[in-house]
Scaffold this motif. Structure first.
Motif, mmCIF file in Angstrom:
data_model
loop_
_atom_site.group_PDB
_atom_site.id
_atom_site.type_symbol
_atom_site.label_atom_id
_atom_site.label_comp_id
_atom_site.label_asym_id
_atom_site.label_seq_id
_atom_site.Cartn_x
_atom_site.Cartn_y
_atom_site.Cartn_z
ATOM 1 N N GLU A 108 0.829 -1.206 0.000
ATOM 2 C CA GLU A 108 0.000 0.000 0.000
ATOM 3 C C GLU A 108 0.861 1.253 0.000
ATOM 4 O O GLU A 108 0.527 2.230 -0.666
ATOM 5 C CB GLU A 108 -0.937 -0.003 1.206
ATOM 6 C CG GLU A 108 -2.054 -1.017 1.095
ATOM 7 C CD GLU A 108 -2.912 -0.828 -0.148
ATOM 8 O OE1 GLU A 108 -3.316 0.302 -0.434
ATOM 9 O OE2 GLU A 108 -3.169 -1.826 -0.835
ATOM 10 N N LEU A 126 0.282 3.801 -2.907
ATOM 11 C CA LEU A 126 -0.151 5.180 -2.708
ATOM 12 C C LEU A 126 0.817 6.146 -3.373
ATOM 13 O O LEU A 126 0.395 7.100 -4.028
ATOM 14 C CB LEU A 126 -0.270 5.483 -1.219
ATOM 15 C CG LEU A 126 -1.688 5.339 -0.663
ATOM 16 C CD1 LEU A 126 -1.687 5.352 0.841
ATOM 17 C CD2 LEU A 126 -2.573 6.454 -1.190
ATOM 18 N N TYR A 129 0.133 5.989 -7.008
ATOM 19 C CA TYR A 129 -1.069 6.722 -7.429
ATOM 20 C C TYR A 129 -0.720 8.188 -7.668
ATOM 21 O O TYR A 129 -1.132 8.784 -8.659
ATOM 22 C CB TYR A 129 -2.162 6.691 -6.354
ATOM 23 C CG TYR A 129 -2.698 5.338 -5.985
ATOM 24 C CD1 TYR A 129 -2.602 4.272 -6.865
ATOM 25 C CD2 TYR A 129 -3.323 5.124 -4.768
ATOM 26 C CE1 TYR A 129 -3.098 3.032 -6.507
ATOM 27 C CE2 TYR A 129 -3.822 3.887 -4.410
ATOM 28 C CZ TYR A 129 -3.698 2.840 -5.280
ATOM 29 O OH TYR A 129 -4.178 1.635 -4.930
ATOM 30 N N VAL A 130 0.037 8.739 -6.720
ATOM 31 C CA VAL A 130 0.380 10.155 -6.837
ATOM 32 C C VAL A 130 1.249 10.382 -8.067
ATOM 33 O O VAL A 130 1.002 11.286 -8.869
ATOM 34 C CB VAL A 130 1.106 10.651 -5.576
ATOM 35 C CG1 VAL A 130 1.501 12.098 -5.724
ATOM 36 C CG2 VAL A 130 0.231 10.475 -4.368
ATOM 37 N N THR A 140 -0.606 10.351 -11.344
ATOM 38 C CA THR A 140 -1.456 11.479 -11.704
ATOM 39 C C THR A 140 -0.744 12.816 -11.584
ATOM 40 O O THR A 140 -1.326 13.846 -11.915
ATOM 41 C CB THR A 140 -2.695 11.496 -10.795
ATOM 42 O OG1 THR A 140 -2.269 11.373 -9.448
ATOM 43 C CG2 THR A 140 -3.608 10.352 -11.123
ATOM 44 N N LEU A 183 -5.009 11.509 -15.817
ATOM 45 C CA LEU A 183 -6.111 11.447 -14.860
ATOM 46 C C LEU A 183 -7.041 10.282 -15.165
ATOM 47 O O LEU A 183 -7.385 9.502 -14.275
ATOM 48 C CB LEU A 183 -6.892 12.765 -14.879
ATOM 49 C CG LEU A 183 -6.135 13.980 -14.362
ATOM 50 C CD1 LEU A 183 -6.942 15.240 -14.570
ATOM 51 C CD2 LEU A 183 -5.798 13.810 -12.903
ATOM 52 N N THR A 184 -7.439 10.154 -16.437
ATOM 53 C CA THR A 184 -8.391 9.076 -16.743
ATOM 54 C C THR A 184 -7.743 7.701 -16.585
ATOM 55 O O THR A 184 -8.366 6.772 -16.086
ATOM 56 C CB THR A 184 -8.967 9.230 -18.159
ATOM 57 O OG1 THR A 184 -7.887 9.426 -19.066
ATOM 58 C CG2 THR A 184 -9.927 10.380 -18.236
ATOM 59 N N GLY A 209 -5.313 7.155 -14.553
ATOM 60 C CA GLY A 209 -5.097 7.038 -13.117
ATOM 61 C C GLY A 209 -6.305 6.442 -12.411
ATOM 62 O O GLY A 209 -6.163 5.623 -11.504
ATOM 63 N N ILE A 210 -7.498 6.844 -12.845
ATOM 64 C CA ILE A 210 -8.714 6.303 -12.220
ATOM 65 C C ILE A 210 -8.757 4.789 -12.376
ATOM 66 O O ILE A 210 -8.973 4.049 -11.414
ATOM 67 C CB ILE A 210 -9.969 6.936 -12.857
ATOM 68 C CG1 ILE A 210 -10.069 8.387 -12.449
ATOM 69 C CG2 ILE A 210 -11.216 6.184 -12.432
ATOM 70 C CD1 ILE A 210 -11.224 9.112 -13.061
ATOM 71 N N LYS A 211 -8.496 4.331 -13.587
ATOM 72 C CA LYS A 211 -8.509 2.877 -13.828
ATOM 73 C C LYS A 211 -7.461 2.183 -12.978
ATOM 74 O O LYS A 211 -7.722 1.156 -12.349
ATOM 75 C CB LYS A 211 -8.195 2.580 -15.297
ATOM 76 C CG LYS A 211 -9.319 2.838 -16.244
ATOM 77 C CD LYS A 211 -8.901 2.425 -17.632
ATOM 78 C CE LYS A 211 -9.280 3.477 -18.633
ATOM 79 N NZ LYS A 211 -8.585 3.319 -19.902
ATOM 80 N N ILE A 246 -6.024 3.128 -10.192
ATOM 81 C CA ILE A 246 -6.323 3.113 -8.760
ATOM 82 C C ILE A 246 -7.438 2.123 -8.460
ATOM 83 O O ILE A 246 -7.365 1.346 -7.514
ATOM 84 C CB ILE A 246 -6.703 4.520 -8.285
ATOM 85 C CG1 ILE A 246 -5.489 5.430 -8.406
ATOM 86 C CG2 ILE A 246 -7.189 4.498 -6.853
ATOM 87 C CD1 ILE A 246 -5.757 6.842 -8.045
ATOM 88 N N LEU A 247 -8.472 2.132 -9.312
ATOM 89 C CA LEU A 247 -9.606 1.253 -9.058
ATOM 90 C C LEU A 247 -9.179 -0.211 -9.080
ATOM 91 O O LEU A 247 -9.546 -1.004 -8.203
ATOM 92 C CB LEU A 247 -10.686 1.515 -10.111
ATOM 93 C CG LEU A 247 -12.086 1.089 -9.726
ATOM 94 C CD1 LEU A 247 -12.486 1.725 -8.409
ATOM 95 C CD2 LEU A 247 -13.068 1.489 -10.804
ATOM 96 N N ILE A 282 -7.295 -0.912 -5.928
ATOM 97 C CA ILE A 282 -8.148 -1.001 -4.736
ATOM 98 C C ILE A 282 -8.765 -2.395 -4.680
ATOM 99 O O ILE A 282 -8.791 -3.051 -3.645
ATOM 100 C CB ILE A 282 -9.247 0.078 -4.779
ATOM 101 C CG1 ILE A 282 -8.656 1.443 -4.501
ATOM 102 C CG2 ILE A 282 -10.338 -0.228 -3.754
ATOM 103 C CD1 ILE A 282 -9.656 2.572 -4.578
ATOM 104 N N LEU A 283 -9.226 -2.855 -5.846
ATOM 105 C CA LEU A 283 -9.822 -4.190 -5.903
ATOM 106 C C LEU A 283 -8.822 -5.267 -5.525
ATOM 107 O O LEU A 283 -9.131 -6.184 -4.752
ATOM 108 C CB LEU A 283 -10.314 -4.460 -7.333
ATOM 109 C CG LEU A 283 -11.802 -4.273 -7.543
ATOM 110 C CD1 LEU A 283 -12.148 -4.569 -8.981
ATOM 111 C CD2 LEU A 283 -12.575 -5.195 -6.619
ATOM 112 N N TRP A 334 -8.181 -5.333 -1.963
ATOM 113 C CA TRP A 334 -9.315 -5.947 -1.288
ATOM 114 C C TRP A 334 -9.169 -7.468 -1.281
ATOM 115 O O TRP A 334 -9.353 -8.114 -0.258
ATOM 116 C CB TRP A 334 -10.608 -5.542 -1.998
ATOM 117 C CG TRP A 334 -11.832 -6.030 -1.328
ATOM 118 C CD1 TRP A 334 -12.415 -5.479 -0.222
ATOM 119 C CD2 TRP A 334 -12.623 -7.159 -1.684
ATOM 120 N NE1 TRP A 334 -13.520 -6.207 0.126
ATOM 121 C CE2 TRP A 334 -13.678 -7.237 -0.746
ATOM 122 C CE3 TRP A 334 -12.554 -8.105 -2.691
ATOM 123 C CZ2 TRP A 334 -14.644 -8.234 -0.792
ATOM 124 C CZ3 TRP A 334 -13.507 -9.085 -2.743
ATOM 125 C CH2 TRP A 334 -14.546 -9.162 -1.806
#
Lengths: 493, 112
Positions: A137, A141, A144-145, A148, A156-157, A159-161, A163-164, A167-168, A171
C-alpha cells in the motif's frame, strides 16, 4: 539484532520527508534523493555480502520474538532484488535530475519517488504477510500520486482505472489474509509455511492460495495486465522507467515467495495454473507488442511478455529454472528501466510517438542509437548480454520438468520481443535522417549517461555471470528449500 | 453472531459491487469505500467474535480476546481512508479537467 536491515526502507522515507521542506530548491531535491539512494544501494550491497557470509538475517521489531512480532527477513533473493532496484533507481533519478521537469519537481516528484522505493524495498524485506500488504500500500499510494502528478487529461483518466484496479486487488489481498488467519491463526510467513506443511495443504488452503495468485497476478501483470499498457503510456519518462522496472517485479517477487515458501505442496494444481497463465501472458503480450505503431505501447507490452517468461521458471519449479528466473528478474529490472528511458528519450527528442514518423536517428545521435541496439539485443537474449543466462536456464529447467509447450511459447515470445523492437530500431534509427542538424534537440549528457551506465551494466551482467552466480545459486537454494528460510526466520537464540 | 455478521458482509459486498459497476464517479468512490468496510468486518469476524477480557496479563478474566485482528483492521482502516481520500480528490480533479462525471465518456483515447 541486525538493525541495518531496516535502512533500505527507512532511509528513503526519512529523506523523502526531509525533502518536502526544500520545495523551492530543485537542486537539493535532485541531488539529495540521488545521494540517499546511493547510500541505500551501498548498505544493501553490504547486507547482501553479510547474508552470503552468515546466512539469513533477521530483524525483530521491538524485540518481539517471531512469530508474534513483525520481522524483516533478508535472504539472498530479497537482497539481490533490493540491491538491483536501488541501483536502477539511482539511474532513473539521475535521468530525472537532468530531464529537469520543473513542473513536477515543484510538486514533490522526488519525495514520492523515494516513498515508492521505500514501499518496494519493504515489500522485498518483510517476513510477515500483513506487513507485505502494508508495504504494497505504501508503494501503491506513492504510485497513485506519481501516476497522476502533472494532471494531464490522459494521466487522470488512466489514473482512475489504475487506482480502481489496485483497490480491488488490495481488497482481495485482505480477503486472502483474513481467510488465512482464520484457518491457520498466524501471519508470519515462516510460521505459515510450517503450519501449512503440518496439515499438508488441504483443498481449502489451495483455494486460498489461488486467491493470492489472483492478487499478485494483478500486481505483476500476469494475465490480468489490461490496466498496464494504458497507464504506463501516460507517464513521463523517468517515472515510467521506474514503474516498468520495479512495480510489476514486486508482484513477481510475491508470487515467488508465496508459491515456493507457502503453497508448494500441490504443484499439480497451483503451478499448472501459473504455467497456463504464463503462456497466456506471453501470447497476449506478443500480440500486443506487434499490434501497435506507438512505441510506448510496444514497450509496455514487452514488460508483459517478460513477466510471463519469468513465471515459466516458477511453473517448472526446479532449482535450475528458479535460478534462471532470478537471473532474468535481475536482468529485467535493469534492462526494462533502460528500455523505458530510451523510448522516453526518443519521444523527447523527436516529439513523435509512432515509429513510422521518424527515421535516421542514429545519424543525429550515434551513441544513443548504439545503446538502443544493445538494449534490444539484451532483451532478445542474445549471448554476450545479460538476458541470455536467464533464458538459457529457464529453458533448460522447463525442459527438465517436461514442459515442452511452455518452452516453445517462451522462446517464440522472445522472437516477438526481438521483432517488435527491431522494427522500432530499423524504422526510427536507420535510414535517411528526418531531423536537420540545425533543428536537432540537444541530448543532455546526464540523460545519456544514465542510459549508458545501464547499458554497460547489462553487458557487465552478461559477461560477469561468474560474479553473480554464487548469489543467484544461494537465492535459489533458499527458495527451493523452505526449511532454510523457516530456520532463519523463526530460530530464536 | 458470526453468521449474522457474515451475512452483513455479503450484503455490503453486493452493494459495493453494484456501485462499482455504475457509471457515475461518486458512486464508484462510495462503492470502493463500502467494499473496504466489508473487508474490515470480515477480518474481525475471522478472528472470532468471542466474549473475553482485554488481552493484558494479570487480569481476572479467564479468556482473552485475540488482539491481532483488531490491530490489522486499524491499519487497514487507515490505509483505506488515505486511498479513499486520494481517490475522491482525483475524481474531482478529473471532473474539473475532463468536464464530465460519467465514466463512459472518459474512456479510451483515439489512437492508431
Amino acid at each position: 539484532m541486525n538493525n541495518i536491515l531496516v535502512f533500505p526502507m527507512v532511509l528513503p522515507i526519512i529523506a523523502g520527508v526531509l525533502l518536502l521542506f526544500f520545495r523551492s530548491n530543485p537542486k537539493v531535491q535532485r541531488w539529495g534523493s540521488i545521494l540517499t539512494m546511493v547510500v541505500v544501494f551501498l548498505i544493501s550491497l553490504w547486507i547482501l555480502e553479510k547474508v552470503m557470509d552468515e546466512g539469513i538475517l533477521r530483524l525483530d521489531f521491538g524485540e518481539w520474538a517471531p512469530p508474534f512480532g513483525i520481522t524483516f527477513v533478508a535472504d539472498a533473493f530479497a537482497m539481490l532484488l533490493v540491491t538491483t532496484s536501488s541501483l536502477v533507481t539511482i539511474l532513473c533519478l539521475l535521468y530525472a535530475a537532468f530531464a529537469k521537469d520543473e513542473k513536477r519537481e515543484k510538486f514533490f516528484l522526488y519525495p514520492f519517488l523515494l516513498l515508492l522505493i521505500a514501499g518496494v524495498n519493504g515489500a522485498f524485506l518483510t517476513g510477515d504477510l500483513f506487513n507485505l500488504f502494508v508495504c504494497f500500500e505504501v508503494m501503491l499510494l506513492a504510485s497513485y500520486v506519481l501516476m497522476t502528478l502533472g494532471g494531464e487529461k490522459k494521466q487522470l483518466t488512466e489514473g482512475i482505472k489504475y487506482i480502481l484496479i489496485n483497490i480491488l486487488s488490495s481488497w482481495f489481498f485482505l480477503l486472502g489474509i483474513a481467510y488465512l488467519y482464520g484457518t491457520l491463526g498466524t501471519l508470519n510467513m515462516a510460521h505459515l509455511s510450517q503450519r501449512i506443511a503440518e496439515v499438508g495443504q488441504p483443498p481449502l488452503l489451495t483455494t486460498i492460495s489461488i486467491l493470492f495468485l489472483i492478487v499478485f497476478s494483478l500486481k505483476a501483470g500476469l494475465v490480468l495486465y489490461f490496466w498496464l499498457p494504458g497507464s504506463y503510456e501516460a507517464l513521463p519518462t523517468a517515472i515510467s522507467a521506474l514503474f516498468a522496472a520495479l512495480l510489476t517485479k514486486v508482484g513477481v517477487y510475491a508470487l515467488f515467495r508465496s508459491f515456493t515458501l507457502l503453497f508448494y505442496h500441490e504443484p499439480s494444481i497451483t503451478h499448472t495454473i501459473i504455467g497456463v497463465m504464463a503462456m497466456i501472458t506471453m501470447i497476449g503480450g506478443s500480440i500486443g507488442a506487434i499490434a501497435y505503431k506507438d512505441v510506448r505501447k510496444i514497450v509496455a507490452y514487452n514488460v508483459i511478455i517478460a513477466i510471463g517468461f519469468i513465471l515459466v521458471g516458477l511453473a517448472s519449479n526446479n532449482v535450475e529454472s528458479i535460478q534462471g528466473s532470478i537471473y532474468y528478474l535481475v536482468h529485467d529490472i535493469l534492462v526494462k528501466g533502460l528500455l523505458f528511458l530510451m523510448v522516453g528519450t526518443v519521444i523527447y527528442l523527436t516529439g513523435k510517438t509512432r515509429f513510422d514518423q521518424v527515421s535516421g536517428l542514429i545519424t543525429n545521435y550515434p551513441l544513443f542509437g548504439w545503446i538502443f541496439l544493445i538494449t534490444l539485443l539484451s532483451l532478445g537474449g542474445i549471448p554476450p548480454f545479460s538476458g541470455f543466462a536467464g533464458k538459457l536456464l529457464i529453458g533448460k529447467g522447463a525442459l527438465v520438468a517436461g514442459e515442452y509447450v511452455m518452452v516453445a511459447v517462451a522462446f517464440l515470445s522472445s522472437l516477438f520481443v526481438l521483432y517488435s523492437l527491431l522494427r522500432i530500431f530499423l524504422n526510427m534509427f536507420w535510414g535517411e535522417t528526418s531531423i536537420l542538424k540545425k533543428n536537432q534537440i540537444y541530448l543532455s549528457k546526464g540523460m545519456l549517461a544514465s542510459c549508458l551506465i545501464l547499458a554497460m551494466l547489462t553487458i557487465g551482467l552478461g559477461l560477469g555471470m561468474s560474479v553473480v552466480s554464487p548469489y543467484v545459486a544461494e537465492a535459489a537454494n533458499v527458495l527451493t528449500n523452505p526449511n532454510l528460510y523457516i530456520e532463519g526466520a523463526l530460530n530464536n537464540d | 453472531m458470526e453468521t449474522i455478521i457474515t451475512l452483513l458482509i455479503g450484503v455490503l459486498v453486493s452493494v459495493a459491487t453494484y456501485l462499482l459497476l455504475s457509471k457515475n464517479v461518486i458512486r464508484v468512490v462510495l462503492g470502493s469505500a463500502i467494499l473496504s468496510h466489508a473487508i474490515h468486518l470480515l477480518l474481525i469476524t475471522m478472528g472470532g467474535l468471542k466474549k473475553g477480557g482485554v488481552p493484558i496479563l494479570g487480569g481476572k478474566v479467564e479468556t482473552y480476546v485475540d488482539a491481532l485482528p483488531q490491530a490489522l483492521i486499524l491499519t487497514a482502516i487507515v490505509i483505506s481512508f488515505a486511498v479513499t481520500a486520494f481517490f475522491l480528490v482525483l475524481m474531482y480533479r478529473t471532473y474539473q479537467s475532463v468536464g464530465t462525471d460519467n465514466l463512459h465518456e472518459m474512456r479510451g483515447t483515439n489512437d492508431e
